[in-house]
Design a protein around this motif. Structure first.
Motif, short mmCIF file in Angstrom:
data_model
loop_
_atom_site.label_atom_id
_atom_site.label_comp_id
_atom_site.label_asym_id
_atom_site.label_seq_id
_atom_site.Cartn_x
_atom_site.Cartn_y
_atom_site.Cartn_z
N HIS A 1 6.51 2.29 70.78
CA HIS A 1 6.44 2.26 69.31
C HIS A 1 5.16 3.13 68.57
O HIS A 1 4.18 2.79 69.15
CB HIS A 1 6.17 0.75 68.93
CG HIS A 1 7.37 -0.06 69.42
ND1 HIS A 1 8.54 -0.17 68.72
CD2 HIS A 1 7.70 -0.91 70.41
CE1 HIS A 1 9.40 -0.97 69.17
NE2 HIS A 1 8.91 -1.25 70.23
N THR B 1 12.74 5.16 74.69
CA THR B 1 11.97 5.13 75.63
C THR B 1 10.40 5.73 75.33
O THR B 1 9.56 6.00 76.18
CB THR B 1 12.13 5.48 77.09
OG1 THR B 1 12.27 7.30 76.93
CG2 THR B 1 13.52 5.29 77.24
N ARG B 2 10.36 6.02 74.05
CA ARG B 2 8.96 6.42 73.79
C ARG B 2 7.95 5.47 73.07
O ARG B 2 6.84 5.98 72.93
CB ARG B 2 9.17 7.52 72.40
CG ARG B 2 9.86 8.87 73.09
CD ARG B 2 10.10 9.41 71.59
NE ARG B 2 10.88 10.92 71.71
CZ ARG B 2 10.17 11.94 71.48
NH1 ARG B 2 8.74 11.99 71.41
NH2 ARG B 2 10.88 12.97 71.85
N THR C 1 13.84 3.04 70.08
CA THR C 1 12.81 4.08 70.43
C THR C 1 12.85 5.17 71.61
O THR C 1 12.23 6.05 71.49
CB THR C 1 11.46 3.20 71.01
OG1 THR C 1 11.81 2.45 71.93
CG2 THR C 1 11.06 2.35 69.88
N LYS D 1 2.82 10.58 69.97
CA LYS D 1 3.65 10.78 70.92
C LYS D 1 4.97 10.31 70.72
O LYS D 1 6.09 10.82 71.46
CB LYS D 1 3.20 10.23 72.34
CG LYS D 1 1.90 10.89 72.95
CD LYS D 1 1.66 10.21 74.18
CE LYS D 1 0.37 11.16 75.17
NZ LYS D 1 0.06 10.42 76.23
N SER D 2 5.31 9.30 69.92
CA SER D 2 6.71 8.98 69.55
C SER D 2 7.40 9.70 68.50
O SER D 2 8.45 9.83 68.60
CB SER D 2 6.63 7.48 69.05
OG SER D 2 6.11 7.49 67.57
N ARG D 3 6.61 10.78 68.16
CA ARG D 3 7.33 11.36 66.92
C ARG D 3 7.83 12.80 67.42
O ARG D 3 7.33 13.34 68.56
CB ARG D 3 6.26 12.16 66.01
CG ARG D 3 5.24 10.81 65.46
CD ARG D 3 5.92 9.91 64.32
NE ARG D 3 4.80 8.81 64.15
CZ ARG D 3 5.25 7.67 63.30
NH1 ARG D 3 6.54 7.62 63.36
NH2 ARG D 3 4.40 6.77 63.11
N SER D 4 9.00 13.46 66.73
CA SER D 4 9.46 14.57 67.24
C SER D 4 8.57 15.59 67.01
O SER D 4 7.79 15.43 66.01
CB SER D 4 10.81 14.78 66.73
OG SER D 4 10.73 15.18 65.31
N LYS E 1 19.25 2.67 75.85
CA LYS E 1 17.92 3.33 75.57
C LYS E 1 17.86 3.81 74.32
O LYS E 1 17.37 4.58 73.70
CB LYS E 1 17.94 4.79 76.75
CG LYS E 1 18.09 4.23 77.99
CD LYS E 1 16.85 4.29 78.55
CE LYS E 1 16.95 4.23 80.16
NZ LYS E 1 17.57 3.26 80.84
N TYR F 1 5.72 16.69 68.61
CA TYR F 1 4.54 16.31 68.80
C TYR F 1 4.07 17.22 69.93
O TYR F 1 4.74 17.49 70.98
CB TYR F 1 4.42 14.78 69.33
CG TYR F 1 2.97 14.68 70.31
CD1 TYR F 1 1.55 14.38 69.50
CD2 TYR F 1 2.89 14.50 71.65
CE1 TYR F 1 0.57 14.40 70.13
CE2 TYR F 1 1.92 14.32 72.32
CZ TYR F 1 0.68 14.09 71.60
OH TYR F 1 -0.42 14.16 72.26
#
Length: 150
Positions: free
Chosen positions: A36, A33-34, A31, A40-43, A28, A45
């Motif tokens: 690319h 599991t977030r 990424t 929504k992939s950023r901390s 895992k 958010y």
């Protein structure tokens, strides 16, 4: 009880939790599991309230209208028939002041109270409030009571 039937407390062990962000060896990694790119992939958010996926939100689509007077003074109204009912139920005897109104839940402690003229007052009551309508004051004094403005 012996070593053969020991088991952990209910809810203390969770075998199906994803341990994300712990390196490539975990399966895992990368990424975590977030997916690319993208917000929504950023901390950090968090979706804004009313966000509609980029569509113009409802609160911006609906036109603004009207006027709000910032200096408006609002009063909690108490009618004469309510006061008469309190006298009939023997909740008040000869005086109705602001503390009594708060305890009887006719008003809250930070509100201003205005006595309104609906109904009729048969009892002699001394009423203390922030404002009175002309008809309410006449009715209170007509019944032999007293209207005291706070």
């Amino acid at each position: 009880m012996d070593l053969s039937n020991l088991k952990p407390a209910e809810g203390s062990v969770n075998n199906n939790a994803k341990r994300v962000g712990r390196g490539q060896g975990s399966g895992k990694g990368g990424t975590a599991t977030r997916g690319h790119k993208g917000a929504k992939s950023r901390s950090g958010y968090s979706k804004k309230i009313g966000f509609e996926g980029g569509q113009m939100p409802l609160q911006r689509r609906v036109p603004k209208f009207g006027f709000t007077n910032r200096n408006r003074v609002s009063y909690q109204g108490v009618n004469l028939d309510t006061i008469q009912q309190l006298v009939d139920e023997k909740k008040i005897t000869d005086t109705l002041d602001f503390e009594t109104m708060v305890s009887l839940r006719l008003a809250r402690k930070n509100e201003l109270v205005k006595i309104l003229g609906r109904g009729e007052l048969k009892s002699k009551v001394k009423v203390s409030a922030h404002k009175f309508t002309a008809s309410a004051q006449a009715a209170i004094e007509g019944a032999g009571g007293e209207a005291v403005t706070l």
